[in-house]
Design an enzyme around this catalytic site. Structure first.
Site, mmCIF file in Angstrom:
data_model
loop_
_atom_site.group_PDB
_atom_site.id
_atom_site.type_symbol
_atom_site.label_atom_id
_atom_site.label_comp_id
_atom_site.label_asym_id
_atom_site.label_seq_id
_atom_site.Cartn_x
_atom_site.Cartn_y
_atom_site.Cartn_z
ATOM 1 N N GLU A 238 3.130 -11.139 -1.267
ATOM 2 C CA GLU A 238 3.035 -9.782 -0.731
ATOM 3 C C GLU A 238 4.343 -9.491 -0.026
ATOM 4 O O GLU A 238 4.695 -10.149 0.958
ATOM 5 C CB GLU A 238 1.869 -9.641 0.253
ATOM 6 C CG GLU A 238 1.697 -8.194 0.714
ATOM 7 C CD GLU A 238 1.097 -8.056 2.085
ATOM 8 O OE1 GLU A 238 1.549 -7.162 2.830
ATOM 9 O OE2 GLU A 238 0.188 -8.831 2.419
ATOM 10 N N CYS A 272 4.333 -3.683 6.521
ATOM 11 C CA CYS A 272 4.751 -3.445 5.141
ATOM 12 C C CYS A 272 4.138 -2.171 4.575
ATOM 13 O O CYS A 272 4.667 -1.581 3.637
ATOM 14 C CB CYS A 272 4.386 -4.646 4.267
ATOM 15 S SG CYS A 272 2.648 -5.104 4.376
#
Length: 471
Positions: A238, A272
């Site tokens: 990720e 993020c």
């Protein structure tokens, strides 16, 4: 060297970003090469016995491990604030959410790994899932508790052993969480190693590590992927994001403005899935900008434990300079600074809450991940085609957001966004059902975690084929 963290005489130089002071208690030593070899060997031995246990027994022990974390919830939250500057309410929310995974979420992980029977004419096949072995989990500094269980728990449920390397920015927090979780598991099934990228590289390179699961930057993810290619190790990565938010003129502008500000500034913008680009339909530009500035003025930057503070420090001087460079570049190239908050005088990595307008796609702040408390506003002509074009004009593809009262239009636009999650009039990660996968398109990731697809990423299927009914 992540975020400029130094290692002196084998000890991580852990600093409080709010004050610049060194955190000396506890002192965190870097795992040596010989120690790491012993950890990996121990994990492989423990994994064999762990995988032989029925999945129900593994789940039961993991639940007890999460229960063991609960008494130190506040201590973990305080450690998050001290090591990376998150305001206390957000830090406590992070730990509480991680503790909440022991219920329905863990049941879903078990279901994803259960045997599946495929009936036929007088015959059956059974799909079973085999663990991979030992999984290296490399966790990030921005969610130093929250990201660990999302990767480690599905790996453990599937029958793998896990070796965690927390970020060197938040070594105390990562170790504290995992030690509590591991207290209910057999020895060697969950272990912690400490250090910077050198230790991470040794983990990834080891032939006795069978999978790597990492949350971090896109550049680091690419290096890990390159290292894993030779042995075809399984990967879940990720990575970064440059998440767009599109606001059509028919949107609820009050809600859209609140979400634009709140989700640009949460965790100091160091997520993020932060909103990093806001595209406003031209006809409502002035009205929307006025609402955004009013909301931004309600924020207070300061020492995270001080009363009324909503935005703490940047995690490091390095991150502070990155945000400063992007803002200065945008101003030099024609952007307008609509608002800039005050910041505390003296020590600490503080950056003001900033609202920018008049941005274009060539500016650094529209191209590179910002990870800072900036609300970045620009406009579009109101057409669906232009909204899609601008949102997709990035190397990243983690999350996107579209705001409109016309849900059919919202659905059309959302389907064209090249990202793993799209929030339609909402912040997707907060509103998503537990079964939704978490995946990055393009440069935002590789593989999947969370959701039924993600839960199965930590094992491999095997078909048992019978010419009769399965036993």
């Amino acid at each position: 060297m992540v975020q400029g963290v130094a290692i002196i005489n084998g000890v991580i130089q852990n600093t409080n970003p709010a004050t610049g002071e060194l955190i000396t208690s506890p002192s965190i030593k870097v795992t040596t090469t010989s120690e790491l070899a012993n950890v990996i060997s121990k994990a492989n031995v423990a994994q064999a016995a762990w995988s032989d246990l029925p999945i129900a027994d593994r789940i039961s022990m993991i639940r007890k491990g999460i229960t063991a974390v609960e008494p130190i919830t506040q201590k973990l939250a305080d450690s998050i604030t001290r090591e990376m500057g998150k305001v206390p309410a957000e830090a406590l929310e992070e730990v509480t959410d991680a503790n909440g995974l022991k219920g329905e979420w863990l049941d879903m992980v078990a279901k994803a790994n259960a045997d599946v029977k495929l009936p036929g004419d007088g015959a059956e096949s059974v799909i079973v899932r085999d663990p991979l072995g030992v999984v290296a989990v490399i966790s990030p500094w921005n969610y130093p508790v929250g990201e660990i269980p999302l990767l480690a728990l599905p790996a453990l449920v599937a029958g793998n052993a896990v070796i965690l390397k927390p970020s060197e920015v938040t070594p105390v927090t990562g170790a504290m969480y995992c030690e509590a979780l591991a207290s209910a598991l057999p020895e060697g099934v969950l272990q912690v190693v400490q250090g910077d990228g050198d230790v991470g590289s040794q983990l990834v390179d080891s032939k006795d590590i069978h999978m790597v699961a990492m949350t971090g930057s896109t550049n680091t993810g690419k290096r890990i992927m390159e290292k894993c290619a030779g042995s075809l190790k399984r990967l879940v990565l990720e990575l970064g994001g440059k998440d767009p938010m599109v606001v059509f003129a028919d949107a609820d502008l009050d809600k859209a403005a609140a979400d634009a500000v709140g989700n640009s500034l949460y965790n100091q913008g160091q997520s993020c899935c932060s909103v990093e680009r806001v595209y406003i339909e031209e006809s409502v530009k002035a009205e929307f900008e006025k609402k955004v500035v009013a909301l931004a003025k309600e924020q207070k930057v300061g020492v995270p434990t001080d009363e009324g503070v909503t935005v703490g420090p940047m995690v490091s001087e390095m991150q502070l300079q990155n945000v400063k460079t992007q803002v200065e570049d945008s101003i030099a190239n024609g952007a307008t600074k609509l608002y800039e908050s005050e910041i505390p005088a003296g020590a600490g990595n503080y950056f003001p809450v900033t609202v920018l307008s008049g941005l274009n796609q060539n500016m650094l702040i529209q191209r590179n991940e910002t990870f800072g408390p900036v609300v970045a506003l620009s406009t579009f002509d109101g057409t669906e085609a232009k909204a899609i074009e601008l949102a997709n004009d990035t190397e990243y593809g983690l999350c996107s957001y579209v705001y409109t009262e016309d849900l059919k239009k919202g659905a059309r636009v959302a389907r064209k966004f090249r990202s793993g999650q799209v929030g339609i009039n909402c912040y997707s990660i907060a509103a998503a059902q537990p079964g939704c996968p978490w995946i990055g398109h393009k440069g935002s990731g590789f593989g999947t975690h969370s959701g039924m697809d993600g839960f199965r990423s930590f094992s491999v299927p095997k078909s048992l084929v019978y010419t009769t009914s399965a036993p």
